[in-house]
Design a protein around this motif. Structure first.
Motif, PDB file in Angstrom:
ATOM      1  N   ASP A  47       0.830  -1.210   0.000  1.00 48.17           N
ATOM      2  CA  ASP A  47       0.000   0.000   0.000  1.00 48.17           C
ATOM      3  C   ASP A  47       0.865   1.262   0.000  1.00 48.17           C
ATOM      4  OD1 ASP A  47      -2.293  -1.537   0.003  1.00 48.17           O
ATOM      5  OD2 ASP A  47      -2.679  -1.277   2.160  1.00 48.17           O
ATOM      6  N   ASP A  48       1.908   1.282   0.834  1.00 48.77           N
ATOM      7  CA  ASP A  48       2.773   2.462   0.907  1.00 48.77           C
ATOM      8  C   ASP A  48       3.553   2.662  -0.393  1.00 48.77           C
ATOM      9  OD1 ASP A  48       1.870   3.024   3.439  1.00 48.77           O
ATOM     10  OD2 ASP A  48       3.690   2.329   4.462  1.00 48.77           O
ATOM     11  N   LEU A  49       4.008   1.579  -0.991  1.00 46.49           N
ATOM     12  CA  LEU A  49       4.735   1.695  -2.258  1.00 46.49           C
ATOM     13  C   LEU A  49       3.824   2.169  -3.380  1.00 46.49           C
ATOM     14  CD1 LEU A  49       6.974  -1.510  -2.101  1.00 46.49           C
ATOM     15  CD2 LEU A  49       7.686   0.870  -1.706  1.00 46.49           C
ATOM     16  N   GLU A  50       2.595   1.653  -3.412  1.00 50.62           N
ATOM     17  CA  GLU A  50       1.658   2.047  -4.462  1.00 50.62           C
ATOM     18  C   GLU A  50       1.232   3.505  -4.337  1.00 50.62           C
ATOM     19  OE1 GLU A  50      -1.371  -1.022  -4.300  1.00 50.62           O
ATOM     20  OE2 GLU A  50      -0.379  -2.096  -5.941  1.00 50.62           O
ATOM     21  N   ALA A  51       1.404   4.100  -3.172  1.00 47.98           N
ATOM     22  CA  ALA A  51       1.038   5.502  -2.967  1.00 47.98           C
ATOM     23  C   ALA A  51       2.084   6.472  -3.537  1.00 47.98           C
ATOM     24  CB  ALA A  51       0.831   5.778  -1.475  1.00 47.98           C
ATOM     25  N   LEU A  52       3.248   5.961  -3.909  1.00 47.06           N
ATOM     26  CA  LEU A  52       4.297   6.820  -4.459  1.00 47.06           C
ATOM     27  C   LEU A  52       3.940   7.305  -5.860  1.00 47.06           C
ATOM     28  CD1 LEU A  52       7.458   4.771  -3.415  1.00 47.06           C
ATOM     29  CD2 LEU A  52       6.735   6.986  -2.487  1.00 47.06           C
ATOM     30  N   ASP A  53       4.348   8.539  -6.155  1.00 54.62           N
ATOM     31  CA  ASP A  53       4.174   9.072  -7.507  1.00 54.62           C
ATOM     32  C   ASP A  53       4.961   8.215  -8.487  1.00 54.62           C
ATOM     33  OD1 ASP A  53       2.617  11.175  -6.666  1.00 54.62           O
ATOM     34  OD2 ASP A  53       4.282  12.586  -6.549  1.00 54.62           O
ATOM     35  N   ARG A  54       4.418   8.050  -9.652  1.00 58.76           N
ATOM     36  CA  ARG A  54       5.032   7.353 -10.782  1.00 58.76           C
ATOM     37  C   ARG A  54       4.985   5.825 -10.668  1.00 58.76           C
ATOM     38  NH1 ARG A  54       7.650  11.069 -14.155  1.00 58.76           N
ATOM     39  NH2 ARG A  54       7.033   9.526 -15.676  1.00 58.76           N
ATOM     40  N   VAL A  55       4.353   5.307  -9.614  1.00 49.83           N
ATOM     41  CA  VAL A  55       4.185   3.859  -9.465  1.00 49.83           C
ATOM     42  C   VAL A  55       2.824   3.484 -10.005  1.00 49.83           C
ATOM     43  CG1 VAL A  55       3.973   1.960  -7.810  1.00 49.83           C
ATOM     44  CG2 VAL A  55       5.732   3.714  -7.491  1.00 49.83           C
ATOM     45  N   ASP A  56       2.813   2.581 -10.997  1.00 58.86           N
ATOM     46  CA  ASP A  56       1.558   2.087 -11.547  1.00 58.86           C
ATOM     47  C   ASP A  56       0.910   1.062 -10.630  1.00 58.86           C
ATOM     48  OD1 ASP A  56       1.525   3.636 -13.835  1.00 58.86           O
ATOM     49  OD2 ASP A  56       2.483   2.114 -15.072  1.00 58.86           O
ATOM     50  N   ARG A  57       1.751   0.111 -10.191  1.00 59.77           N
ATOM     51  CA  ARG A  57       1.258  -0.945  -9.301  1.00 59.77           C
ATOM     52  C   ARG A  57       2.459  -1.655  -8.706  1.00 59.77           C
ATOM     53  NH1 ARG A  57       1.651  -5.756 -12.345  1.00 59.77           N
ATOM     54  NH2 ARG A  57       1.789  -5.311 -14.563  1.00 59.77           N
ATOM     55  N   VAL A  58       2.197  -2.446  -7.674  1.00 57.31           N
ATOM     56  CA  VAL A  58       3.244  -3.221  -7.012  1.00 57.31           C
ATOM     57  C   VAL A  58       2.787  -4.663  -6.959  1.00 57.31           C
ATOM     58  CG1 VAL A  58       4.514  -3.571  -4.857  1.00 57.31           C
ATOM     59  CG2 VAL A  58       4.017  -1.240  -5.651  1.00 57.31           C
ATOM     60  N   THR A  59       3.682  -5.560  -7.337  1.00 57.98           N
ATOM     61  CA  THR A  59       3.402  -6.992  -7.251  1.00 57.98           C
ATOM     62  C   THR A  59       4.243  -7.564  -6.120  1.00 57.98           C
ATOM     63  OG1 THR A  59       3.080  -7.096  -9.654  1.00 57.98           O
ATOM     64  CG2 THR A  59       3.435  -9.191  -8.495  1.00 57.98           C
ATOM     65  N   PRO A  60       3.611  -7.937  -4.983  1.00 57.34           N
ATOM     66  CA  PRO A  60       4.382  -8.558  -3.896  1.00 57.34           C
ATOM     67  C   PRO A  60       4.791  -9.976  -4.291  1.00 57.34           C
ATOM     68  CG  PRO A  60       2.074  -8.317  -3.268  1.00 57.34           C
ATOM     69  CD  PRO A  60       2.204  -7.771  -4.644  1.00 57.34           C
ATOM     70  N   VAL A  61       5.984 -10.378  -3.862  1.00 64.21           N
ATOM     71  CA  VAL A  61       6.507 -11.712  -4.161  1.00 64.21           C
ATOM     72  C   VAL A  61       7.050 -12.299  -2.894  1.00 64.21           C
ATOM     73  CG1 VAL A  61       8.101 -13.038  -5.602  1.00 64.21           C
ATOM     74  CG2 VAL A  61       7.164 -10.886  -6.467  1.00 64.21           C
ATOM     75  N   PRO A  62       6.706 -13.458  -2.426  1.00 61.65           N
ATOM     76  CA  PRO A  62       5.499 -14.184  -2.754  1.00 61.65           C
ATOM     77  C   PRO A  62       4.297 -13.629  -2.052  1.00 61.65           C
ATOM     78  CG  PRO A  62       6.875 -15.558  -1.331  1.00 61.65           C
ATOM     79  CD  PRO A  62       7.581 -14.262  -1.587  1.00 61.65           C
TER      80      PRO A  62
END
Length: 132
Positions: A117-132
């Motif tokens: 959630d915090d990473l996706e809130a950054l400007d220029r981030v489309d989406r984040v895929t957590p692994v695993p």
């Protein structure tokens, strides 16, 4: 990004997390940054460093580029603690289909959902895929 390329990147990231000295998790940060926006990509990497350091609760960190060793590849970085240079994260910056994907590996512990959630809130981030 095509589903095939996205799945390939996910599978490669998953393989790199296989058991080693420490248990690792990962996140693929998909951006809208294009190849000529490498300065903005570096700034985004700094922002991600701050979020990962906060979630890892290891104190202040700095970004090590590995320019003084042949063990690092181009566009490979590590976040290390200021106190004792302990590992916090490692990153590879990849240009795929015209935009940058930042692949981060970090020691297991942070809540993946909150971190995502915090990473996706950054400007220029489309989406984040957590692994695993």
């Amino acid at each position: 990004m095509s589903e095939t390329l996205d799945d390939d990147l996910y599978q490669r990231t998953l393989q790199l997390l296989e058991p080693g000295e420490i248990e690792l998790l990962g996140a693929i940060v998909h951006t809208d940054l294009e190849s000529e926006e490498d300065l903005e990509m570096q700034e985004l990497t700094v922002s991600v460093n701050e979020i990962l350091a906060d979630h890892a609760e290891k104190g202040e960190t700095y970004i090590y580029a590995g320019n003084d060793t042949d063990e690092f590849a181009s566009n490979q970085f590590q976040g290390l603690t200021l106190d004792d240079e302990s590992f916090v994260w490692e990153c590879q910056q990849l240009l795929r289909e015209g935009t940058f994907d930042l692949v981060f590996y970090y020691e297991a512990g942070p809540d993946q959902d909150a971190l995502t959630d915090d990473l996706e809130a950054l400007d220029r981030v489309d989406r984040v895929t957590p692994v695993p």
